[in-house]
Write an enzyme that holds these catalytic residues in place. Structure first.
Site, short mmCIF file in Angstrom:
data_model
loop_
_atom_site.label_atom_id
_atom_site.label_comp_id
_atom_site.label_asym_id
_atom_site.label_seq_id
_atom_site.Cartn_x
_atom_site.Cartn_y
_atom_site.Cartn_z
N ASN A 124 14.94 17.78 8.15
CA ASN A 124 16.24 18.46 8.25
C ASN A 124 16.11 19.98 8.29
O ASN A 124 16.91 20.70 7.70
CB ASN A 124 17.11 18.10 7.03
CG ASN A 124 17.45 16.64 6.97
OD1 ASN A 124 17.27 15.91 7.93
ND2 ASN A 124 17.94 16.20 5.82
N SER A 181 17.38 11.55 6.95
CA SER A 181 17.16 10.50 5.95
C SER A 181 18.05 9.30 6.20
O SER A 181 17.73 8.18 5.78
CB SER A 181 17.42 11.04 4.53
OG SER A 181 16.34 11.79 4.06
N ASP A 241 11.46 5.34 -1.69
CA ASP A 241 12.56 6.27 -1.89
C ASP A 241 12.80 6.46 -3.40
O ASP A 241 11.87 6.33 -4.19
CB ASP A 241 13.81 5.74 -1.18
CG ASP A 241 14.66 6.86 -0.61
OD1 ASP A 241 15.29 7.58 -1.40
OD2 ASP A 241 14.70 7.01 0.63
#
Length: 400
Positions: A275, A340, A154
């Site tokens: 998303n 996420s 990340d």
């Protein structure tokens, strides 16, 4: 006849792309091709080498071609073809190359909101939808991921946050920024995996693998480097481990192949569905074989979040709207929405099951097997064809 049907880009597309565009390309080699031998056979590629990758059966290189070298190169060292006048001829050594991709950008996706309650944990430990006024409880076994590693690919982790209790450690940086989290996304994600207050696996070790920068974006080559690091580090440590990737882009064969090879090497991998409100199979790593792909629900009514990707590439849904976790400064918290946020909840769940004794494949399969069935309304499912009606569940602290 040489097999080229598995190339990520068609021959015509590759020819046009490499003829007109300079930049970094990732070249996946076949499992039985030696990186060293390939580079010796192709000195121009060797001279432009940026990085190599080797874990499990995955072999790949990243090479940086400027405009001059691209024009000199043509396409021969990449896809094993050459030009005879105006004719493109396939050469016998194309079997060395599995796939090719430009070094695309992947991004973390989250929408910032404000909310104080960690409802996501309460939803994980009960079958029923959460009531508006009920007392929220998270029931779990006290092992809580003890002895398990979680690789967080990340934006980095603010490891000094007190809610990590010293269990967040530095692993590797492929962003070029150095350790730490200038964005906040990675800290929030790590908090959902294993922080004291907001994490699913409250005793897990969190390992920072920084593949995205402070802008929230990162290159394919950096993400694959992070996968390479996590897979090899798990093998070297001998500890059970899960990796979380709360990031994505359009479908990419090389990224999917890297994920699959990491899983085959023994690393459990959990990924965000995306998303876009579209079928997850159109995106990577959401479509990666054997990855545990996670969609998001709004746990106020167990509806699929409007932004969540869906379809048969999704394995399970968990809370993903207004999810509270850690801030990347001080001792604060913040709420984000997105797949996420859903993905690390399930990564924590995989680590939790491994802490109870499961190995990596068993823990991943257990997430699917013990999930609550039928919690999402049929009306939501019917307009999202082939979407599984499964909501994540931790078995309420019971041992299997």
């Amino acid at each position: 006849m040489v097999r080229i049907s598995n190339l990520f880009l068609s021959l015509a597309t590759v020819t046009a792309l490499i003829s007109s565009v300079s930049g970094t390309y990732l070249i996946q080699l076949s499992p039985d091709t030696s990186i060293e031998d390939y580079l010796e056979e192709h000195p121009l590629v060797k001279s432009k080498l940026v990085r190599s990758y080797s874990f499990g059966t995955f072999r790949a290189i990243a090479a940086d071609f400027d405009e001059e070298s691209v024009n000199t190169l043509g396409v021969e060292p990449l896809v094993g073809i050459f030009k005879d006048g105006d004719t493109i001829v396939k050469a016998d050594h194309t079997c060395e190359v599995e796939s090719i991709s430009p070094d695309i950008t992947l991004r973390a996706n989250a929408v910032e909101t404000q909310s104080p309650a960690p409802r996501h944990l309460a939803r994980l430990s009960q079958h029923e939808v959460l009531g508006a006024s009920e007392e929220l409880k998270y029931t779990y076994d006290s092992s809580a991921g003890t002895g398990i590693d979680a690789y967080v690919l990340d934006t980095g982790i603010y490891k000094e946050h007190p809610d990590f209790e010293g269990r967040a450690i530095e692993g590797a940086d492929f962003s070029g920024e150095g350790p730490g989290d200038g964005n906040g996304h990675g800290t929030h994600v790590a908090g959902l995996i294993g922080s004291k207050t907001y994490g699913v696996a409250k005793n897990i070790t969190l390992i920072e693998v920084k593949v995205l920068g402070s802008s929230g974006g990162g290159s394919l080559s950096s993400v694959v480097a992070g996968i390479d690091y996590a897979a090899n580090a798990r093998t070297a440590s001998g500890r059970k481990a899960v990796a979380n990737l709360s990031l994505g882009a359009v479908y990419n064969c090389i990224l999917n192949n890297a994920i699959h090879a990491a899983i085959e090497s023994g690393l459990a991998v959990v990924v965000a569905a995306g998303n876009d409100g579209l079928p997850a199979c159109a995106f990577s790593p959401a479509s990666a074989k054997d990855a545990l792909t996670v969609g998001a629900i709004d746990d106020s009514n167990d509806s699929i979040a409007p932004f969540s990707n869906w379809g048969h590439c999704v394995d399970v849904f968990v809370s993903g709207v207004s999810i509270v976790s850690l801030l990347n400064e001080g001792d604060g918290t913040i709420a984000y929405s997105g797949t996420s946020m859903a993905s690390p909840i399930v990564a924590g769940l995989v680590g939790y099951f491994m802490g109870l004794g499961d190995d990596e494949p068993t823990a991943v399969n257990r997430v699917r097997e013990v999930a609550t069935l039928g919690a999402i309304s049929w009306f939501q499912i019917i307009f999202r064809p082939f979407t599984p009606n499964r909501v994540g569940y931790n078995n309420a602290g019971n041992i299997f």
